[in-house]
Motif scaffolding. Structure first.
Motif, mmCIF file in Angstrom:
data_model
loop_
_atom_site.group_PDB
_atom_site.id
_atom_site.type_symbol
_atom_site.label_atom_id
_atom_site.label_comp_id
_atom_site.label_asym_id
_atom_site.label_seq_id
_atom_site.Cartn_x
_atom_site.Cartn_y
_atom_site.Cartn_z
ATOM 1 N N GLU A 1 15.416 53.523 28.974
ATOM 2 C CA GLU A 1 17.194 52.867 29.426
ATOM 3 C C GLU A 1 17.654 54.457 29.204
ATOM 4 O O GLU A 1 17.109 55.245 28.403
ATOM 5 C CB GLU A 1 17.143 51.962 28.331
ATOM 6 N N PRO A 2 18.926 54.431 29.674
ATOM 7 C CA PRO A 2 19.861 55.774 29.505
ATOM 8 C C PRO A 2 20.631 55.049 28.471
ATOM 9 O O PRO A 2 21.037 54.010 28.189
ATOM 10 C CB PRO A 2 21.034 55.440 30.765
ATOM 11 N N TYR B 1 14.284 61.544 38.076
ATOM 12 C CA TYR B 1 14.088 59.914 37.229
ATOM 13 C C TYR B 1 14.062 59.583 38.802
ATOM 14 O O TYR B 1 14.300 59.265 39.083
ATOM 15 C CB TYR B 1 14.979 59.530 36.189
ATOM 16 N N SER C 1 25.111 60.055 29.383
ATOM 17 C CA SER C 1 24.034 59.594 28.621
ATOM 18 C C SER C 1 23.955 60.673 28.310
ATOM 19 O O SER C 1 23.963 62.098 29.106
ATOM 20 C CB SER C 1 23.414 58.499 29.284
ATOM 21 N N VAL D 1 17.695 59.994 27.642
ATOM 22 C CA VAL D 1 16.161 58.305 28.478
ATOM 23 C C VAL D 1 15.657 58.287 27.405
ATOM 24 O O VAL D 1 14.752 59.181 27.106
ATOM 25 C CB VAL D 1 15.522 58.061 29.634
ATOM 26 N N THR E 1 24.134 52.159 36.446
ATOM 27 C CA THR E 1 22.702 51.165 36.339
ATOM 28 C C THR E 1 22.962 49.542 36.372
ATOM 29 O O THR E 1 24.217 49.166 36.281
ATOM 30 C CB THR E 1 21.685 51.619 35.271
ATOM 31 N N HIS F 1 25.815 63.976 31.717
ATOM 32 C CA HIS F 1 24.661 63.791 31.245
ATOM 33 C C HIS F 1 26.081 64.497 30.284
ATOM 34 O O HIS F 1 27.151 65.665 30.325
ATOM 35 C CB HIS F 1 24.050 65.540 31.799
ATOM 36 N N ASP G 1 16.428 64.617 26.984
ATOM 37 C CA ASP G 1 17.569 65.017 27.108
ATOM 38 C C ASP G 1 17.596 65.869 27.923
ATOM 39 O O ASP G 1 18.808 66.630 28.281
ATOM 40 C CB ASP G 1 18.188 65.039 26.083
ATOM 41 N N ILE H 1 20.657 62.496 36.050
ATOM 42 C CA ILE H 1 22.037 61.977 35.685
ATOM 43 C C ILE H 1 22.759 62.838 35.855
ATOM 44 O O ILE H 1 23.174 64.575 35.979
ATOM 45 C CB ILE H 1 21.777 62.257 33.966
ATOM 46 N N LEU I 1 14.204 54.608 33.573
ATOM 47 C CA LEU I 1 13.752 55.752 34.467
ATOM 48 C C LEU I 1 12.644 56.075 34.444
ATOM 49 O O LEU I 1 12.505 55.852 32.857
ATOM 50 C CB LEU I 1 15.023 56.471 33.885
ATOM 51 N N GLN J 1 27.507 57.555 37.176
ATOM 52 C CA GLN J 1 25.769 57.587 35.357
ATOM 53 C C GLN J 1 25.455 58.061 36.340
ATOM 54 O O GLN J 1 24.529 59.526 36.296
ATOM 55 C CB GLN J 1 25.877 56.300 35.327
ATOM 56 N N LEU J 2 24.354 58.067 37.766
ATOM 57 C CA LEU J 2 23.483 59.231 38.508
ATOM 58 C C LEU J 2 23.940 59.042 39.727
ATOM 59 O O LEU J 2 24.650 58.361 40.311
ATOM 60 C CB LEU J 2 22.388 57.543 38.391
#
Length: 205
Positions: free
Chosen positions: A43-44, A113, A66, A69, A138, A194, A107, A191, A11, A165-166
């Motif tokens: 990476e997340p 992203y 998450s 990143v 992901t 989050h 964060d 995200i 990301l 997740q995304l």
């Protein structure tokens, strides 16, 4: 025309929600000394919420919440005794005096992203368009120990209307990687799960 990308790149921070400028702000967290898994740049990552061992940054498992990143780490090298910067966390790193590793994490819950897809968005315009707005996991965490970059991609087969997740916002304006009928198309995501907004629960916004 196939995309120039031939693998994922994790990301990469772009704009923020509302097309406002991204300041790429980073917060300090900690990785437990000796953490057995490498954590790659882009990476997340998540705050481990385990009651007895939690509080540290770990890889966010595919599809889970998450906090942001990873953008790099700082630690005191056990051999040189000098502060050492790395753009990723090498597995099983134990700094001098077994100190924890400082992790720098983007964060911002409103950060967008760019990520590459692992497959085509669809063979027809309708199929491709329908992918926008859905949530995704992901692919499994992976990356290069040579350059420290994550190689995770957006798992198109995981597309769902439920919380994942995304969330895909749109296809990125990347002329060399805009072929939606091929893998590794660049898309913009946010995200969805989050930890600063939904905790560790499998719910989304």
């Amino acid at each position: 025309m196939a995309n120039t990308n031939t693998q994922g790149f994790g990301l990469i921070a772009a704009m923020r929600v509302g097309n406002t400028p991204a300041i790429s702000g980073q917060s300090k967290y900690e990785i437990d000394a000796g953490e057995s898994n490498a954590i790659y740049n882009g990476e997340p990552v998540a705050i481990d919420v385990n009651a007895s061992t939690g509080g540290y940054i770990v890889t966010a498992a595919a599809g889970t919440s998450s906090v942001g990143v990873l953008n790099g780490v700082l630690y005191t090298d056990a051999t040189t005794k000098k502060p050492t910067w790395s753009n990723y966390y090498p597995a099983a790193t134990t700094p001098a005096n077994s100190e924890d590793i400082t992790a720098f994490v983007n964060d911002d819950p409103n950060q967008e992203y760019i990520i590459a897809t692992n497959a085509t968005l669809g063979g027809t315009l309708a199929l491709r368009k329908s992918k926008v707005g859905l949530t995704y996991a992901t692919t499994a965490a992976a990356g290069s120990t040579a350059n420290g970059k994550s190689s995770v991609t957006l798992d198109i087969s995981s597309a769902a209307t439920t919380a994942k997740q995304l969330r895909m916002v749109r296809v990125a304006e990347d002329p060399e990687n805009s072929d939606q009928t091929a893998a590794y198309c660049s898309v913009v995501v946010k995200i969805n799960l989050h930890q600063m907004t939904v905790g560790s629960l499998a719910t989304g916004i």
